[in-house]
Design an enzyme around this catalytic site. Sequence first.
Site, PDB file in Angstrom:
ATOM      1  N   CYS A 141       0.839  -1.211   0.000  1.00  0.00           N
ATOM      2  CA  CYS A 141       0.000   0.000   0.000  1.00  0.00           C
ATOM      3  C   CYS A 141       0.869   1.254   0.000  1.00  0.00           C
ATOM      4  O   CYS A 141       1.464   1.607   1.022  1.00  0.00           O
ATOM      5  CB  CYS A 141      -0.898  -0.065   1.227  1.00  0.00           C
ATOM      6  SG  CYS A 141      -1.833   1.423   1.553  1.00  0.00           S
ATOM      7  N   CYS A 144      -0.277   3.951   2.395  1.00  0.00           N
ATOM      8  CA  CYS A 144       0.079   3.700   3.799  1.00  0.00           C
ATOM      9  C   CYS A 144       1.567   3.951   4.045  1.00  0.00           C
ATOM     10  O   CYS A 144       1.943   4.540   5.047  1.00  0.00           O
ATOM     11  CB  CYS A 144      -0.223   2.250   4.193  1.00  0.00           C
ATOM     12  SG  CYS A 144      -1.849   1.671   3.728  1.00  0.00           S
ATOM     13  N   ASP A 145       2.423   3.474   3.164  1.00  0.00           N
ATOM     14  CA  ASP A 145       3.857   3.417   3.465  1.00  0.00           C
ATOM     15  C   ASP A 145       4.752   4.266   2.562  1.00  0.00           C
ATOM     16  O   ASP A 145       5.960   4.358   2.808  1.00  0.00           O
ATOM     17  CB  ASP A 145       4.335   1.949   3.388  1.00  0.00           C
ATOM     18  CG  ASP A 145       3.602   1.085   4.408  1.00  0.00           C
ATOM     19  OD1 ASP A 145       3.309   1.601   5.489  1.00  0.00           O
ATOM     20  OD2 ASP A 145       3.325  -0.087   4.111  1.00  0.00           O
TER      21      ASP A 145
HETATM   22  C1  LIG Z   1       1.096  -5.277   5.198  1.00  0.00           C
HETATM   23  C2  LIG Z   1      -0.097  -4.372   5.223  1.00  0.00           C
HETATM   24  C3  LIG Z   1       0.033  -3.083   5.742  1.00  0.00           C
HETATM   25  C4  LIG Z   1      -1.055  -2.227   5.776  1.00  0.00           C
HETATM   26  N1  LIG Z   1      -0.885  -0.983   6.301  1.00  0.00           N
HETATM   27  C5  LIG Z   1      -1.937  -0.150   6.398  1.00  0.00           C
HETATM   28  C6  LIG Z   1      -1.802   1.139   6.985  1.00  0.00           C
HETATM   29  O1  LIG Z   1      -0.723   1.539   7.410  1.00  0.00           O
HETATM   30  N2  LIG Z   1      -2.911   1.933   7.034  1.00  0.00           N
HETATM   31  C7  LIG Z   1      -4.131   1.522   6.562  1.00  0.00           C
HETATM   32  O2  LIG Z   1      -5.104   2.271   6.658  1.00  0.00           O
HETATM   33  N3  LIG Z   1      -4.283   0.301   5.996  1.00  0.00           N
HETATM   34  C8  LIG Z   1      -3.231  -0.531   5.899  1.00  0.00           C
HETATM   35  N4  LIG Z   1      -3.373  -1.770   5.324  1.00  0.00           N
HETATM   36  C9  LIG Z   1      -4.705  -2.160   4.838  1.00  0.00           C
HETATM   37  C10 LIG Z   1      -5.594  -2.581   6.033  1.00  0.00           C
HETATM   38  O3  LIG Z   1      -4.903  -3.551   6.766  1.00  0.00           O
HETATM   39  C11 LIG Z   1      -6.914  -3.124   5.534  1.00  0.00           C
HETATM   40  O4  LIG Z   1      -7.563  -2.147   4.745  1.00  0.00           O
HETATM   41  C12 LIG Z   1      -7.819  -3.486   6.715  1.00  0.00           C
HETATM   42  O5  LIG Z   1      -7.181  -4.355   7.614  1.00  0.00           O
HETATM   43  C13 LIG Z   1      -9.094  -4.136   6.226  1.00  0.00           C
HETATM   44  O6  LIG Z   1      -9.852  -4.417   7.348  1.00  0.00           O
HETATM   45  P1  LIG Z   1     -11.015  -5.484   7.299  1.00  0.00           P
HETATM   46  O7  LIG Z   1     -11.645  -5.459   8.642  1.00  0.00           O
HETATM   47  O8  LIG Z   1     -11.886  -5.240   6.143  1.00  0.00           O
HETATM   48  O9  LIG Z   1     -10.341  -6.898   7.021  1.00  0.00           O
HETATM   49  P2  LIG Z   1      -8.993  -7.615   7.436  1.00  0.00           P
HETATM   50  O10 LIG Z   1      -8.085  -6.760   8.222  1.00  0.00           O
HETATM   51  O11 LIG Z   1      -8.509  -8.239   6.183  1.00  0.00           O
HETATM   52  O12 LIG Z   1      -9.532  -8.761   8.418  1.00  0.00           O
HETATM   53  C14 LIG Z   1     -10.312  -9.811   7.929  1.00  0.00           C
HETATM   54  C15 LIG Z   1     -10.681 -10.692   9.100  1.00  0.00           C
HETATM   55  O13 LIG Z   1     -11.602 -11.684   8.654  1.00  0.00           O
HETATM   56  C16 LIG Z   1     -11.253 -12.933   9.209  1.00  0.00           C
HETATM   57  N5  LIG Z   1     -11.802 -13.980   8.364  1.00  0.00           N
HETATM   58  C17 LIG Z   1     -11.617 -14.227   7.044  1.00  0.00           C
HETATM   59  N6  LIG Z   1     -12.297 -15.327   6.655  1.00  0.00           N
HETATM   60  C18 LIG Z   1     -12.934 -15.790   7.764  1.00  0.00           C
HETATM   61  C19 LIG Z   1     -13.793 -16.894   8.033  1.00  0.00           C
HETATM   62  N7  LIG Z   1     -14.138 -17.784   7.093  1.00  0.00           N
HETATM   63  N8  LIG Z   1     -14.253 -17.071   9.309  1.00  0.00           N
HETATM   64  C20 LIG Z   1     -13.952 -16.188  10.291  1.00  0.00           C
HETATM   65  N9  LIG Z   1     -13.160 -15.107  10.089  1.00  0.00           N
HETATM   66  C21 LIG Z   1     -12.643 -14.926   8.843  1.00  0.00           C
HETATM   67  C22 LIG Z   1      -9.731 -12.911   9.264  1.00  0.00           C
HETATM   68  O14 LIG Z   1      -9.257 -13.843  10.209  1.00  0.00           O
HETATM   69  C23 LIG Z   1      -9.508 -11.455   9.703  1.00  0.00           C
HETATM   70  O15 LIG Z   1      -9.587 -11.373  11.100  1.00  0.00           O
HETATM   71  C24 LIG Z   1      -2.304  -2.654   5.280  1.00  0.00           C
HETATM   72  C25 LIG Z   1      -2.443  -3.944   4.753  1.00  0.00           C
HETATM   73  C26 LIG Z   1      -1.353  -4.794   4.734  1.00  0.00           C
HETATM   74  C27 LIG Z   1      -1.502  -6.190   4.166  1.00  0.00           C
END
Ligand SMILES: Cc1cc2nc3c(=O)[nH]c(=O)nc-3n(C[C@H](O)[C@H](O)[C@H](O)COP(=O)(O)OP(=O)(O)OC[C@H]3O[C@@H](n4cnc5c(N)ncnc54)[C@H](O)[C@@H]3O)c2cc1C
Length: 313
Positions: A141, A144-145
Amino acid sequence: MFLKKKIQDCVIIGSGPSGYSAAIYAARADMNPILFTGFQPGGQLTTTTVVDNYLGFSEGIKGVDFMKNCKDQAKRFNTEIINHSVNHVILSNKIRGNHRIFFSTEKCIESKGLIIATGSRPKFLGIHKEKKFLGLGISFCATCDGFFHKEKNVAVIGGGDTALEEAIFLSKFCKKVYLIVRKDHLKASKILQKIFLKKNNIDTLFCSKITEIIGDNFLEGINIFNHKTKTNKIVLISGLFIAIGHIPNTEIFRNELDLDEKGYVIVQKGRTITSKPGVFAAGDVQDPIYRQAITSAGTGCMAALDLEKYLYM
Ligand SMILES: Cc1cc2nc3c(=O)[nH]c(=O)nc-3n(C[C@H](O)[C@H](O)[C@H](O)COP(=O)(O)OP(=O)(O)OC[C@H]3O[C@@H](n4cnc5c(N)ncnc54)[C@H](O)[C@@H]3O)c2cc1C
């Protein structure tokens, strides 16, 4: 086997920012949410070092600490947290019908409301040291970075819209941006290519792939192989941005909900309402565009409010 005798109001699948945000709002509205953490408790942010762009943390915060705070906050309002993945769902077509959420072997919960917050996972290149250097130079991202690489050389890998957007964004403040493209052409939209071509600090390397990540404790460079000329080239960079796509975690909803061609849950414009009554989606699982922690948390809040309206009004 039913885990609870009572039919629930709110089950949340996922423990990233969208899942916990939904839980806090649902719990405070007396919906007694049950939240499944899944295979990655805390979600994607637990794989990064520092989150510097989330509102309210003037000094930044470690990804794992941020997600622990989110969990503690959801628990303070009595969210029931189940450390399991959901492996199967049967979603009702009826208004206020009961959805069945299966986890573990044979265990099931019935709920009138379901919030899908299962996020997405970025595609990796599949090369050595890639996961080790995540947050130590390797990122998914630029928003982000990118800031950490001001006046430095970086590389972006990919040839689609996301890769070009990342490269254009980085070119504003990085010294030089290498765009590494596997094919001999870009597949990004023509309009983006037009903007891209005007940038004179982007060097595009076609027919190329990364064969080696260089560095001991953090990223220092990459070795690039050109499969047309059969030559190698080492470039020194402080940041590598992988932009080859994301996979939404929607496998268990494939036959139950309307998904788009890439597998993202389709929601009504500006809402979290899905194709089934009482089922709402928040966060990256329904968002191929923004993919930020703050937008995920925002839509988690929206999903809880949409569910509250569905159940009680
Ligand atoms: C390396 C990295 C760095 C990042 N840095 C930033 C940053 O600095 N700032 C920023 O704003 N964004 C950042 N992002 C993006 C950010 O992490 C995501 O936009 C955000 O986490 C999305 O949140 P979410 O709740 O939609 O899903 P996610 O964080 O993807 O969480 C999904 C959840 O669903 C659960 N899940 C999936 N399938 C199932 C299932 N079948 N049963 C039960 N649970 C399930 C997983 O275990 C997880 O807990 C980064 C992403 C990455 C990969």
